[in-house]
Design a protein around this motif. Structure first.
Motif, PDB file in Angstrom:
ATOM      1  N   SER A   4       7.972   2.607  10.921  1.00  0.00           N
ATOM      2  CA  SER A   4       7.544   1.836  12.078  1.00  0.00           C
ATOM      3  C   SER A   4       6.106   2.239  12.404  1.00  0.00           C
ATOM      4  O   SER A   4       5.418   2.836  11.566  1.00  0.00           O
TER       5      SER A   4
ATOM      6  N   ASP B 143      13.509 -10.302  -2.154  1.00  0.00           N
ATOM      7  CA  ASP B 143      13.064 -10.776  -0.837  1.00  0.00           C
ATOM      8  C   ASP B 143      14.053 -10.218   0.183  1.00  0.00           C
ATOM      9  O   ASP B 143      15.238 -10.578   0.172  1.00  0.00           O
ATOM     10  N   ILE B 144      13.588  -9.334   1.049  1.00  0.00           N
ATOM     11  CA  ILE B 144      14.536  -8.657   1.949  1.00  0.00           C
ATOM     12  C   ILE B 144      15.160  -9.604   2.969  1.00  0.00           C
ATOM     13  O   ILE B 144      16.137  -9.256   3.615  1.00  0.00           O
TER      14      ILE B 144
ATOM     15  N   TYR C  47       3.394  -8.147  16.499  1.00  0.00           N
ATOM     16  CA  TYR C  47       3.724  -7.248  15.380  1.00  0.00           C
ATOM     17  C   TYR C  47       4.467  -6.017  15.910  1.00  0.00           C
ATOM     18  O   TYR C  47       5.526  -5.652  15.398  1.00  0.00           O
TER      19      TYR C  47
ATOM     20  N   MET D 272       0.818  -1.221   0.000  1.00  0.00           N
ATOM     21  CA  MET D 272       0.000   0.000   0.000  1.00  0.00           C
ATOM     22  C   MET D 272       0.853   1.273   0.000  1.00  0.00           C
ATOM     23  O   MET D 272       0.673   2.166  -0.829  1.00  0.00           O
ATOM     24  N   LEU D 273       1.788   1.352   0.932  1.00  0.00           N
ATOM     25  CA  LEU D 273       2.578   2.584   1.039  1.00  0.00           C
ATOM     26  C   LEU D 273       3.531   2.742  -0.140  1.00  0.00           C
ATOM     27  O   LEU D 273       3.685   3.836  -0.694  1.00  0.00           O
TER      28      LEU D 273
ATOM     29  N   SER E  62       8.155  -8.123  -3.646  1.00  0.00           N
ATOM     30  CA  SER E  62       8.717  -9.189  -2.794  1.00  0.00           C
ATOM     31  C   SER E  62       9.273 -10.334  -3.635  1.00  0.00           C
ATOM     32  O   SER E  62      10.210 -11.011  -3.229  1.00  0.00           O
TER      33      SER E  62
ATOM     34  N   LYS F 211       8.334  -4.811  15.114  1.00  0.00           N
ATOM     35  CA  LYS F 211       8.660  -3.502  14.533  1.00  0.00           C
ATOM     36  C   LYS F 211       9.618  -2.732  15.447  1.00  0.00           C
ATOM     37  O   LYS F 211      10.523  -2.044  14.981  1.00  0.00           O
TER      38      LYS F 211
ATOM     39  N   LEU G  62      -2.731   3.345   8.669  1.00  0.00           N
ATOM     40  CA  LEU G  62      -2.534   3.755   7.277  1.00  0.00           C
ATOM     41  C   LEU G  62      -3.677   3.265   6.393  1.00  0.00           C
ATOM     42  O   LEU G  62      -4.134   2.131   6.529  1.00  0.00           O
TER      43      LEU G  62
ATOM     44  N   THR H 148       2.865  -7.249   7.998  1.00  0.00           N
ATOM     45  CA  THR H 148       1.898  -6.303   8.576  1.00  0.00           C
ATOM     46  C   THR H 148       0.604  -6.964   9.084  1.00  0.00           C
ATOM     47  O   THR H 148      -0.346  -6.256   9.421  1.00  0.00           O
TER      48      THR H 148
HETATM   49  N1  LIG Z   1      -0.720  -0.540   7.225  1.00  0.00           N
HETATM   50  C1  LIG Z   1      -0.694   0.195   8.324  1.00  0.00           C
HETATM   51  O1  LIG Z   1      -1.732   0.522   8.903  1.00  0.00           O
HETATM   52  C2  LIG Z   1       0.598   0.676   8.877  1.00  0.00           C
HETATM   53  C3  LIG Z   1       1.811   0.312   8.330  1.00  0.00           C
HETATM   54  N2  LIG Z   1       2.980   0.716   8.931  1.00  0.00           N
HETATM   55  C4  LIG Z   1       4.271   0.348   8.343  1.00  0.00           C
HETATM   56  O2  LIG Z   1       4.360   0.946   7.057  1.00  0.00           O
HETATM   57  C5  LIG Z   1       5.105   0.100   6.183  1.00  0.00           C
HETATM   58  C6  LIG Z   1       4.325  -0.165   4.917  1.00  0.00           C
HETATM   59  O3  LIG Z   1       3.123  -0.817   5.264  1.00  0.00           O
HETATM   60  P1  LIG Z   1       1.976  -1.170   4.194  1.00  0.00           P
HETATM   61  O4  LIG Z   1       2.270  -0.572   2.889  1.00  0.00           O
HETATM   62  O5  LIG Z   1       0.685  -0.925   4.849  1.00  0.00           O
HETATM   63  O6  LIG Z   1       2.177  -2.754   4.114  1.00  0.00           O
HETATM   64  P2  LIG Z   1       1.640  -3.778   3.046  1.00  0.00           P
HETATM   65  O7  LIG Z   1       1.331  -5.013   3.807  1.00  0.00           O
HETATM   66  O8  LIG Z   1       0.601  -3.163   2.177  1.00  0.00           O
HETATM   67  O9  LIG Z   1       2.931  -4.003   2.147  1.00  0.00           O
HETATM   68  C7  LIG Z   1       4.056  -4.661   2.612  1.00  0.00           C
HETATM   69  C8  LIG Z   1       4.770  -5.213   1.419  1.00  0.00           C
HETATM   70  O10 LIG Z   1       5.941  -5.893   1.898  1.00  0.00           O
HETATM   71  C9  LIG Z   1       6.097  -7.034   1.100  1.00  0.00           C
HETATM   72  N3  LIG Z   1       6.914  -8.027   1.766  1.00  0.00           N
HETATM   73  C10 LIG Z   1       6.580  -8.874   2.776  1.00  0.00           C
HETATM   74  N4  LIG Z   1       7.613  -9.667   3.082  1.00  0.00           N
HETATM   75  C11 LIG Z   1       8.630  -9.315   2.255  1.00  0.00           C
HETATM   76  C12 LIG Z   1       9.948  -9.774   2.065  1.00  0.00           C
HETATM   77  N5  LIG Z   1      10.444 -10.769   2.801  1.00  0.00           N
HETATM   78  N6  LIG Z   1      10.714  -9.185   1.130  1.00  0.00           N
HETATM   79  C13 LIG Z   1      10.222  -8.189   0.371  1.00  0.00           C
HETATM   80  N7  LIG Z   1       8.985  -7.716   0.489  1.00  0.00           N
HETATM   81  C14 LIG Z   1       8.188  -8.272   1.418  1.00  0.00           C
HETATM   82  C15 LIG Z   1       4.697  -7.534   0.821  1.00  0.00           C
HETATM   83  O11 LIG Z   1       4.721  -8.334  -0.321  1.00  0.00           O
HETATM   84  P3  LIG Z   1       3.753  -9.624  -0.435  1.00  0.00           P
HETATM   85  O12 LIG Z   1       2.379  -9.091  -0.337  1.00  0.00           O
HETATM   86  O13 LIG Z   1       4.113 -10.209  -1.757  1.00  0.00           O
HETATM   87  O14 LIG Z   1       4.130 -10.496   0.737  1.00  0.00           O
HETATM   88  C16 LIG Z   1       3.961  -6.212   0.592  1.00  0.00           C
HETATM   89  O15 LIG Z   1       3.974  -5.854  -0.759  1.00  0.00           O
HETATM   90  C17 LIG Z   1       5.445  -1.148   7.003  1.00  0.00           C
HETATM   91  O16 LIG Z   1       6.726  -1.001   7.559  1.00  0.00           O
HETATM   92  C18 LIG Z   1       4.409  -1.143   8.115  1.00  0.00           C
HETATM   93  O17 LIG Z   1       4.865  -1.812   9.276  1.00  0.00           O
HETATM   94  C19 LIG Z   1       3.001   1.475  10.062  1.00  0.00           C
HETATM   95  C20 LIG Z   1       1.834   1.865  10.629  1.00  0.00           C
HETATM   96  C21 LIG Z   1       0.534   1.555  10.064  1.00  0.00           C
END
Ligand SMILES: NC(=O)C1=CN([C@@H]2O[C@H](COP(=O)(O)OP(=O)(O)OC[C@H]3O[C@@H](n4cnc5c(N)ncnc54)[C@H](OP(=O)(O)O)[C@@H]3O)[C@@H](O)[C@H]2O)C=CC1
Ligand SMILES: Cc1cn([C@H]2C[C@H](O)[C@@H](COP(=O)(O)OP(=O)(O)O[C@H]3O[C@@H](C)C(=O)[C@@H](O)[C@H]3O)O2)c(=O)[nH]c1=O
Length: 278
Positions: A99, A35-36, A124, A12-13, A31, A128, A150, A61
């Protein structure tokens, strides 16, 4: 032109940030592409691109699932992040990381200052927080932005769930208060930062300004999208993970250091609603 490497590019972000960045060379990896948790892949991509900034949007997340997938949550949110910080430092890239308000326990009644003691109440949040600590210890050039609740007109989030569910009647908790934050506004701020970097590294809070309960947020979405659903306030909603009862965060330090006025919750929601309708 600045080179920006984005991880978790289909999230999303990351989607919002890719759309908001202007005048940069953007290298965005999903991802599947990066893959991080694979440090060789991280190293290879960073060493090849030599980015000025790494924006880490990759994360675990799933707040409730994390309660039974602790190892996976820590692997992605802490161990991989530590490695990323080490490689960022090696190649002199600035690491921008996100975070969460869930690093706090919620036992306060006014917005959390950045240096307020942390005490996560779920896995979670703990994972974080471990990621934050790892970055801080590696001490690469870094920014950690704690963001909260978010949402965007796409992706898996509370706004989209309310907008898309077929349920006509919803029961939503009015016992948790925080700051719903538009991913579009976080993304605009990232563009501002990259073009106006004060190099004042550290941990910051960034949210839309104001606070409300999930119930009030659901009502606002219902009203602005003319959904005509019945939204009932409830004191409890059973979930696997505990959530902080109060998690609004004080963003004054961010506004001062970055010379940036953060939009209100209402302005943030209006913009997401307009984008959702278009
Ligand atoms: N959503 C929220 O309400 C909030 C989010 N945050 C933080 O903001 C940041 C962004 O969140 P948001 O966009 O909502 O998260 P999303 O869950 O929408 O996106 C996270 C992305 O990370 C990818 N991902 C997961 N595991 C791996 C990996 N091992 N290697 C590479 N990519 C990976 C996922 O891919 P796939 O789907 O293919 O697994 C997904 O595309 C995060 O750090 C989150 O903790 C903080 C506060 C609120
Ligand atoms: C589905 C549903 C949830 N709820 C409650 C459960 C919870 O307390 C609240 C929000 O639930 P969600 O699962 O959508 O939100 P949640 O996963 O807790 O959102 C969090 O995600 C992580 C990634 C963060 O970092 C946090 O800032 C925060 O945004 O709404 C109801 O009251 N009624 C319902 O019908």
């Amino acid at each position: 032109m600045k080179k920006i490497l984005i991880t978790g590019a289909n999230g999303m972000l990351a989607t919002a940030i890719k759309n908001a960045l202007s005048g940069c060379e953007v290298y965005a990896f999903s991802s599947q592409e990066l893959d991080i948790t694979c440090s060789q892949s991280l190293h290879k991509n960073i060493a090849t691109i030599l980015p000025d900034y790494i924006i880490n949007c990759a994360a675990y997340t799933a707040v409730d699932l994390a309660e039974t997938e602790e190892e996976k949550a820590f692997k992605i949110n802490a161990l991989a992040v530590e490695k990323m910080a080490q490689i960022a430092e090696q190649y002199r890239a600035t690491l921008i990381h996100f975070s969460t308000d869930y690093v706090f326990d919620g036992n306060v009644s006014k917005p959390y200052a950045v240096d307020h003691p942390t005490r996560p109440v779920n896995i979670y949040g703990a994972s974080k927080l471990a990621g934050e600590k790892a970055i801080t210890q590696v001490n690469a050039k870094h920014y950690i932005f704690r963001i909260s609740w978010l949402y965007a007109p796409y992706g898996k989030n509370f706004f989209n769930w309310i907008a898309e569910t077929d349920l006509e009647e919803l029961s939503i908790v009015n016992t948790q208060t925080g700051s719903p934050t538009s991913a579009l506004d976080v993304a605009d701020f990232m563009n501002h930062l990259i073009h106006n970097d004060p190099k004042n590294y550290g941990t910051y809070h960034f949210t839309n300004q104001g606070e409300m309960t999930w119930y009030a947020f659901a009502k606002a979405i219902n009203q602005k999208l003319d959904l005509n659903k019945t939204i009932n306030p409830v004191a409890t909603f059973k979930t696997a993970a505990k959530r902080p009862t109060y998690s609004a965060m004080d963003c004054k330090k961010t506004e001062q250091v970055f010379n940036y006025l953060t939009p209100s919750i209402s302005d943030g929601l209006d913009r997401v609603v307009a984008r959702y309708k278009s």
